[in-house]
Write a protein that holds these residues in place. Structure first.
Motif, PDB file in Angstrom:
ATOM      1  N   LEU A 191      23.892  37.922  58.870  1.00 33.75           N
ATOM      2  CA  LEU A 191      24.121  38.519  57.741  1.00 33.75           C
ATOM      3  C   LEU A 191      22.875  38.635  56.920  1.00 33.75           C
ATOM      4  CD1 LEU A 191      27.842  37.379  56.534  1.00 33.75           C
ATOM      5  CD2 LEU A 191      26.932  39.675  57.516  1.00 33.75           C
ATOM      6  N   PHE A 192      22.000  37.736  56.857  1.00 29.87           N
ATOM      7  CA  PHE A 192      20.663  37.484  56.136  1.00 29.87           C
ATOM      8  C   PHE A 192      19.752  38.439  56.911  1.00 29.87           C
ATOM      9  CE2 PHE A 192      22.343  34.307  53.524  1.00 29.87           C
ATOM     10  CZ  PHE A 192      21.422  34.767  52.222  1.00 29.87           C
ATOM     11  N   ASP A 193      19.825  38.416  58.383  1.00 26.97           N
ATOM     12  CA  ASP A 193      18.749  39.448  59.143  1.00 26.97           C
ATOM     13  C   ASP A 193      19.230  40.895  58.775  1.00 26.97           C
ATOM     14  OD1 ASP A 193      17.772  37.480  60.463  1.00 26.97           O
ATOM     15  OD2 ASP A 193      18.834  37.735  62.418  1.00 26.97           O
ATOM     16  N   ASN A 194      20.504  41.118  58.459  1.00 30.21           N
ATOM     17  CA  ASN A 194      20.746  42.459  57.941  1.00 30.21           C
ATOM     18  C   ASN A 194      20.344  42.915  56.506  1.00 30.21           C
ATOM     19  OD1 ASN A 194      22.373  45.313  58.129  1.00 30.21           O
ATOM     20  ND2 ASN A 194      23.440  43.841  56.378  1.00 30.21           N
ATOM     21  N   LEU A 195      20.316  41.867  55.694  1.00 31.91           N
ATOM     22  CA  LEU A 195      20.115  41.865  54.111  1.00 31.91           C
ATOM     23  C   LEU A 195      18.404  42.052  54.120  1.00 31.91           C
ATOM     24  CD1 LEU A 195      22.086  39.270  52.693  1.00 31.91           C
ATOM     25  CD2 LEU A 195      22.395  41.678  52.108  1.00 31.91           C
ATOM     26  N   GLU A 196      17.706  41.368  54.966  1.00 32.85           N
ATOM     27  CA  GLU A 196      16.324  41.506  54.965  1.00 32.85           C
ATOM     28  C   GLU A 196      15.810  42.878  55.282  1.00 32.85           C
ATOM     29  OE1 GLU A 196      13.814  37.918  55.541  1.00 32.85           O
ATOM     30  OE2 GLU A 196      15.491  36.892  56.498  1.00 32.85           O
ATOM     31  N   ALA A 197      16.604  43.354  56.358  1.00 34.06           N
ATOM     32  CA  ALA A 197      16.333  44.766  56.926  1.00 34.06           C
ATOM     33  C   ALA A 197      16.634  45.747  55.993  1.00 34.06           C
ATOM     34  CB  ALA A 197      17.157  44.960  58.319  1.00 34.06           C
ATOM     35  N   THR A 198      17.553  45.629  54.747  1.00 32.61           N
ATOM     36  CA  THR A 198      17.625  46.576  54.022  1.00 32.61           C
ATOM     37  C   THR A 198      17.193  46.299  52.622  1.00 32.61           C
ATOM     38  OG1 THR A 198      19.917  45.388  53.562  1.00 32.61           O
ATOM     39  CG2 THR A 198      19.905  47.161  54.979  1.00 32.61           C
ATOM     40  N   ASN A 199      15.691  45.580  52.685  1.00 35.93           N
ATOM     41  CA  ASN A 199      15.060  45.471  51.434  1.00 35.93           C
ATOM     42  C   ASN A 199      15.631  44.402  50.471  1.00 35.93           C
ATOM     43  OD1 ASN A 199      13.058  47.274  52.396  1.00 35.93           O
ATOM     44  ND2 ASN A 199      14.403  49.025  51.805  1.00 35.93           N
ATOM     45  N   VAL A 200      16.397  43.477  51.186  1.00 34.87           N
ATOM     46  CA  VAL A 200      16.806  42.391  50.095  1.00 34.87           C
ATOM     47  C   VAL A 200      15.523  41.499  50.245  1.00 34.87           C
ATOM     48  CG1 VAL A 200      18.500  40.606  49.749  1.00 34.87           C
ATOM     49  CG2 VAL A 200      19.326  42.713  50.149  1.00 34.87           C
ATOM     50  N   ASP A 201      15.325  40.944  49.056  1.00 31.12           N
ATOM     51  CA  ASP A 201      13.979  40.002  49.047  1.00 31.12           C
ATOM     52  C   ASP A 201      14.496  38.455  48.940  1.00 31.12           C
ATOM     53  OD1 ASP A 201      11.648  38.572  48.539  1.00 31.12           O
ATOM     54  OD2 ASP A 201      11.602  38.903  46.395  1.00 31.12           O
ATOM     55  N   VAL A 202      14.506  38.041  50.270  1.00 30.92           N
ATOM     56  CA  VAL A 202      14.864  36.654  50.562  1.00 30.92           C
ATOM     57  C   VAL A 202      13.706  35.758  50.629  1.00 30.92           C
ATOM     58  CG1 VAL A 202      16.117  35.153  52.185  1.00 30.92           C
ATOM     59  CG2 VAL A 202      16.982  37.582  52.154  1.00 30.92           C
ATOM     60  N   GLN A 203      13.686  34.877  49.847  1.00 26.28           N
ATOM     61  CA  GLN A 203      12.715  33.654  49.775  1.00 26.28           C
ATOM     62  C   GLN A 203      13.110  32.308  50.164  1.00 26.28           C
ATOM     63  OE1 GLN A 203      10.248  34.013  46.092  1.00 26.28           O
ATOM     64  NE2 GLN A 203      10.643  36.365  45.918  1.00 26.28           N
ATOM     65  N   TYR A 204      12.342  31.875  51.027  1.00 26.29           N
ATOM     66  CA  TYR A 204      12.635  30.343  51.393  1.00 26.29           C
ATOM     67  C   TYR A 204      11.869  29.536  50.831  1.00 26.29           C
ATOM     68  CZ  TYR A 204      15.715  32.913  54.869  1.00 26.29           C
ATOM     69  OH  TYR A 204      16.823  33.677  55.227  1.00 26.29           O
ATOM     70  N   LYS A 205      12.337  28.145  50.912  1.00 27.16           N
ATOM     71  CA  LYS A 205      11.437  27.168  50.529  1.00 27.16           C
ATOM     72  C   LYS A 205      11.075  27.294  49.003  1.00 27.16           C
ATOM     73  CE  LYS A 205       8.882  25.873  54.831  1.00 27.16           C
ATOM     74  NZ  LYS A 205       7.826  25.600  55.453  1.00 27.16           N
ATOM     75  N   ARG A 206      12.149  27.691  48.259  1.00 32.24           N
ATOM     76  CA  ARG A 206      12.176  28.067  46.852  1.00 32.24           C
ATOM     77  C   ARG A 206      13.200  27.114  46.161  1.00 32.24           C
ATOM     78  NH1 ARG A 206       8.259  30.291  48.601  1.00 32.24           N
ATOM     79  NH2 ARG A 206       7.209  32.014  47.916  1.00 32.24           N
ATOM     80  N   SER A 207      13.023  26.327  45.192  1.00 29.47           N
ATOM     81  CA  SER A 207      14.211  25.540  44.703  1.00 29.47           C
ATOM     82  C   SER A 207      14.037  26.127  43.057  1.00 29.47           C
ATOM     83  CB  SER A 207      13.737  23.938  44.638  1.00 29.47           C
ATOM     84  OG  SER A 207      12.274  23.744  44.192  1.00 29.47           O
ATOM     85  N   VAL A 208      15.436  26.329  42.959  1.00 29.76           N
ATOM     86  CA  VAL A 208      15.599  26.703  41.190  1.00 29.76           C
ATOM     87  C   VAL A 208      15.673  25.647  40.325  1.00 29.76           C
ATOM     88  CG1 VAL A 208      17.057  27.873  39.776  1.00 29.76           C
ATOM     89  CG2 VAL A 208      16.792  28.706  42.063  1.00 29.76           C
ATOM     90  N   GLU A 209      14.695  25.234  39.543  1.00 32.83           N
ATOM     91  CA  GLU A 209      14.521  24.178  38.736  1.00 32.83           C
ATOM     92  C   GLU A 209      15.227  24.179  37.467  1.00 32.83           C
ATOM     93  OE1 GLU A 209      11.949  21.492  39.730  1.00 32.83           O
ATOM     94  OE2 GLU A 209      12.789  22.435  41.501  1.00 32.83           O
ATOM     95  N   ASN A 210      15.440  25.548  36.872  1.00 33.95           N
ATOM     96  CA  ASN A 210      16.071  25.543  35.471  1.00 33.95           C
ATOM     97  C   ASN A 210      16.603  26.946  35.367  1.00 33.95           C
ATOM     98  OD1 ASN A 210      17.329  24.558  33.442  1.00 33.95           O
ATOM     99  ND2 ASN A 210      15.254  23.818  32.081  1.00 33.95           N
TER     100      ASN A 210
END
Length: 500
Positions: A191-210
């Motif tokens: 599903l994420f491969d498909n999302l990235e192929a349709t211009n969804v910006d998936v950012q790894y190694k990112r932690s939401v601090e607040n």
């Protein structure tokens, strides 16, 4: 330390099956919306959705005895089982739509057909299982269910469980051949491969601090780059928190009133994995037993055939463990830092009323491998210690909240969706049946958070999920059509071999 600011329509926190499902639904319903995903780890589906961190059962209430209960008058309540079964059919329809639309490929890489069975021992339990079978098999959703208390038939169904077993004790089982084994890790990655192929910006190694509300009602997120420590600021009109065990802390940081008086209690899972190919080949299916008296619902023992990385495996469990971490990759301070002034009384009340669970967890943590083998031998008398290894599975955070029915500090077993009153934020908490009902749960999020779009979206939703808005139990013809079409599309029509 650099800081950047970006705006988007939708932010999804966590790259697990829930975010993958919601992102895919939104991309089909509102293709022009900008979606951004933040994941703390290096790739998708590595925590709760990972194939080694969950049971891999397509939960459809075909075999899980904790989804049915015996009423005071002796009748069997199957309402929860009906709901879960219908919800799994929703997932199957959506996955079939994705395959037919060529948005995901090779469904055999994430779903396979396997018999789902319930097995019980003792006269009282056999009587319960027979009553359960009689009730369920009269319902169109469970009409394929078979029952047997004949040792010869059971030897055919579950040879490894019957091998070397004394027949002094009554034993019975039910079987539904159309059950499934689902690799939710593989599905999440698809599903994420498909999302990235349709211009969804998936950012790894990112932690939401607040996260905090802006004056215009949008959400502002502080996001840290785990590689270099830089901080970015992102804003969105809608935020979904799908971070598994990490969701509670993020929900608390949101500060919404709905986040108050909610706590969490972490329970880790341990499975026994068979390392002997000859033994693995003797079992075919998912066989669920009955939890022992006083044990929590998540302790239901089961012996499961699994396919992981296209390799056949055999697992038994779960055994409970305890760690204060809310994620396998979390912190030992997760539990203590989740206690806030607004939920401390809720947590204390839960601690007082859940002493049996505490005692159970202590007993489970203290088990040696040989003691775990003894529990396996109750299920499978021929089990040898050298054929089995311990595997640590995922962390699950059970929700604690105040409820009308259970009072203050009630421990919830299941999946819980928390939404802000204005629909600008949603968070998913809890555990099983979780991933199996992800599509139903995310449709619920859409209803709660985007009510103004639902009429416009309904035709597309019905295209993706033909049963949308209808009860399959009350429409057997539609049920048969959907069962046939999804089985064909997902490659489940071919019956797997059984032993004789």
């Amino acid at each position: 330390m650099s800081s950047t600011e970006t705006e988007t329509d939708i932010i999804l926190i966590g790259a697990g099956i829930m975010s993958a499902t919601l992102g895919t639904l939104l991309k089909e319903l509102a293709p022009d919306w900008k979606i951004r995903v933040f994941e703390n780890l290096a790739k998708a589906g590595e925590e709760s959705s990972n194939e080694w961190n969950n049971a891999g059962t397509g939960h459809a209430a075909l075999c899980e005895l904790n989804y049915t209960s015996e009423k005071e008058d002796g009748s069997i309540d199957i309402n929860k089982a009906v709901k879960i079964n219908e919800q799994f059919h929703v997932s199957m329809q959506f996955w079939s739509y994705l395959v037919n639309s060529k948005l995901i490929h090779n469904p055999q890489d994430f779903i396979r057909r396997f018999p789902h069975m319930s097995m019980v021992r003792g006269e009282e339990n056999v009587a319960f299982l027979k009553k359960r079978f009689e009730t369920m098999s009269n319902n169109p959703l469970f009409k394929e269910m078979e029952f047997s208390d004949d040792p010869e038939k059971l030897m055919e169904w579950i040879p490894l469980i019957m091998k070397d077993r004394s027949l002094d004790e009554a034993i019975a089982a039910t079987k539904v051949d159309s059950g499934t084994d689902v690799n939710f890790g593989a599905l999440t990655r698809m599903l994420f491969d498909n999302l990235e192929a349709t211009n969804v910006d998936v950012q790894y190694k990112r932690s939401v601090e607040n996260m905090k509300r802006a004056s215009d009602g949008s959400w502002e997120l502080k996001v840290k780059n785990n590689d270099n420590g830089s901080v970015e600021h992102h804003s969105a009109k809608f935020v979904f928190i799908g971070g598994g065990g990490g969701s509670l802390h993020l929900l608390q940081k949101s500060g919404i009133p709905e986040s108050k008086h909610i706590g969490g209690f972490p329970v880790s899972g341990i499975f026994m994995a068979c390392n002997n190919p000859e033994v693995i080949e003797q079992h075919h299916g998912k066989v669920y037993g009955k939890a022992k008296k006083g044990a929590p619902p998540m302790s239901v023992p089961h012996l499961d055939t699994r396919y992981i990385n296209n390799k056949k495996s055999l697992l038994f469990g779960p055994f409970a463990g305890f760690s204060p971490n809310f994620l396998k990759t979390g912190s030992m301070f997760d539990l203590i830092t989740s206690v806030k002034p607004n939920n401390v009384l809720t947590m204390l009340a839960a601690g007082a009323k859940e002493m049996p669970l505490t005692k159970y967890l202590i007993q489970q943590v203290m088990l040696s491998k040989e003691q775990r083998m003894e529990e396996l031998r109750e299920f499978m008398p021929s089990a040898k210690s050298e054929d089995w290894d311990l595997v640590v599975a995922g962390q699950r955070v059970q929700v604690i909240k105040d409820t009308d029915a259970g009072g203050k500090g009630t421990l919830q077993f299941g999946t819980e969706v928390i939404t802000a009153e204005d629909g600008s934020l949603a968070a998913l908490l809890g555990a099983s049946p979780g991933a199996s009902t992800a599509v139903h749960v995310m449709l619920d999020v859409l209803h709660r958070c985007f009510p103004e779009y639902m009429e416009e979206w309904e035709p597309k939703i019905k295209e993706m999920i033909p049963s949308y808005g209808e009860s399959l139990m009350e429409n057997p013809e539609l049920l048969d059509d959907i069962h046939t079409s999804t089985s064909e599309t997902l490659g489940l029509s071919q019956k797997e071999p059984v032993f004789s």
